[in-house]
Motif scaffolding. Sequence first.
Motif, PDB file in Angstrom:
ATOM      1  N   SER A  35       0.844  -1.189   0.000  1.00 33.05           N
ATOM      2  CA  SER A  35       0.000   0.000   0.000  1.00 33.05           C
ATOM      3  C   SER A  35       0.881   1.239   0.000  1.00 33.05           C
ATOM      4  N   VAL A  36       0.569   2.175  -0.889  1.00 32.90           N
ATOM      5  CA  VAL A  36       1.292   3.444  -0.912  1.00 32.90           C
ATOM      6  C   VAL A  36       0.511   4.541  -0.185  1.00 32.90           C
ATOM      7  N   THR A  37      -0.560   4.141   0.521  1.00 33.82           N
ATOM      8  CA  THR A  37      -1.469   5.121   1.137  1.00 33.82           C
ATOM      9  C   THR A  37      -1.194   5.398   2.605  1.00 33.82           C
ATOM     10  N   GLY A  38      -0.363   4.595   3.254  1.00 30.39           N
ATOM     11  CA  GLY A  38      -0.166   4.729   4.693  1.00 30.39           C
ATOM     12  C   GLY A  38      -1.135   3.882   5.487  1.00 30.39           C
ATOM     13  N   ASP A  39      -2.034   3.168   4.801  1.00 28.78           N
ATOM     14  CA  ASP A  39      -3.020   2.291   5.434  1.00 28.78           C
ATOM     15  C   ASP A  39      -3.029   0.978   4.664  1.00 28.78           C
ATOM     16  N   LYS A  40      -3.083  -0.149   5.370  1.00 29.95           N
ATOM     17  CA  LYS A  40      -3.082  -1.442   4.671  1.00 29.95           C
ATOM     18  C   LYS A  40      -4.380  -1.704   3.905  1.00 29.95           C
ATOM     19  N   MET A  41      -5.474  -1.096   4.304  1.00 36.00           N
ATOM     20  CA  MET A  41      -6.736  -1.254   3.582  1.00 36.00           C
ATOM     21  C   MET A  41      -6.839  -0.146   2.537  1.00 36.00           C
ATOM     22  N   VAL A  42      -6.948  -0.571   1.264  1.00 31.82           N
ATOM     23  CA  VAL A  42      -6.952   0.380   0.153  1.00 31.82           C
ATOM     24  C   VAL A  42      -8.155   0.068  -0.740  1.00 31.82           C
ATOM     25  N   THR A  43      -8.833   1.099  -1.199  1.00 30.32           N
ATOM     26  CA  THR A  43      -9.993   0.919  -2.076  1.00 30.32           C
ATOM     27  C   THR A  43      -9.562   1.085  -3.522  1.00 30.32           C
ATOM     28  N   GLY A  44      -9.865   0.060  -4.333  1.00 29.44           N
ATOM     29  CA  GLY A  44      -9.497   0.076  -5.737  1.00 29.44           C
ATOM     30  C   GLY A  44     -10.455   0.887  -6.593  1.00 29.44           C
ATOM     31  N   ALA A  45     -10.219   0.857  -7.886  1.00 28.69           N
ATOM     32  CA  ALA A  45     -10.971   1.644  -8.860  1.00 28.69           C
ATOM     33  C   ALA A  45     -12.455   1.283  -8.919  1.00 28.69           C
ATOM     34  N   HIS A  46     -12.789   0.048  -8.527  1.00 36.84           N
ATOM     35  CA  HIS A  46     -14.178  -0.399  -8.611  1.00 36.84           C
ATOM     36  C   HIS A  46     -14.793  -0.621  -7.240  1.00 36.84           C
ATOM     37  N   ILE A  48     -13.594  -2.061  -4.580  1.00 37.19           N
ATOM     38  CA  ILE A  48     -13.214  -3.268  -3.843  1.00 37.19           C
ATOM     39  C   ILE A  48     -12.088  -2.906  -2.881  1.00 37.19           C
ATOM     40  N   ARG A  49     -12.281  -3.249  -1.607  1.00 35.31           N
ATOM     41  CA  ARG A  49     -11.263  -2.968  -0.592  1.00 35.31           C
ATOM     42  C   ARG A  49     -10.259  -4.112  -0.590  1.00 35.31           C
ATOM     43  N   VAL A  50      -8.997  -3.764  -0.693  1.00 36.08           N
ATOM     44  CA  VAL A  50      -7.910  -4.734  -0.737  1.00 36.08           C
ATOM     45  C   VAL A  50      -7.028  -4.509   0.484  1.00 36.08           C
ATOM     46  N   GLU A  51      -6.691  -5.604   1.167  1.00 37.13           N
ATOM     47  CA  GLU A  51      -5.768  -5.495   2.290  1.00 37.13           C
ATOM     48  C   GLU A  51      -4.368  -5.819   1.793  1.00 37.13           C
ATOM     49  N   ALA A  52      -3.498  -4.824   1.847  1.00 38.74           N
ATOM     50  CA  ALA A  52      -2.109  -4.996   1.421  1.00 38.74           C
ATOM     51  C   ALA A  52      -1.353  -5.829   2.453  1.00 38.74           C
TER      52      ALA A  52
END
Length: 186
Positions: A35-46, A48-52
Amino acid sequence: METVYLFFAEGSEEVEALAVVDILRRAGVETRIVSVTGDKMVTGAHGIRVEADMLMEEVDFSKAAMLVLPGGLPGSYNLARHEGLAEGIMQQYKAGKPLAAICAAPLVYGRMGLLKGLKATCYPGFEENLEGASYTGSLVEEDGLFITGKGPAAVFEFGYAIVAKLAGKDKAEAVRNGMLYNEVAR
């Protein structure tokens, strides 16, 4: 052991990220979603939440086998704006180690000037971002250190090309067969 790092930003294309990780792990290639967001949970383009698997700050670029960028919007632009990722890409490039990107994400390498004089592909309409590259429009293009993919429909061929580069053509063919891809692609 060297690791493939796949970088995921808000708005990254989920299928391009997860299918590549799945294919690489089937091949026994150590692969981590970052994750490049600082949070392991990231929301994709559609949506869908992805856990890095890890955060950007935890990446050891000296142990990277390959860096992979999924496309998607605004994910590709978010990856392009990340200064730490740009530094890691340059470290990988200067070390002569492979880099891959699919869909809109080749714009990251193109805007950095890394694709000059090489053949590359990307999602149609983003070719002006491949500064100095020769756009081929192929599903997958390999040239120099780079593997680029055209878009979501190219994700399997893109993933198998990465496996072939890192683990050999026989391993890539074994994974293709195990996933029954060759039956579908006939």
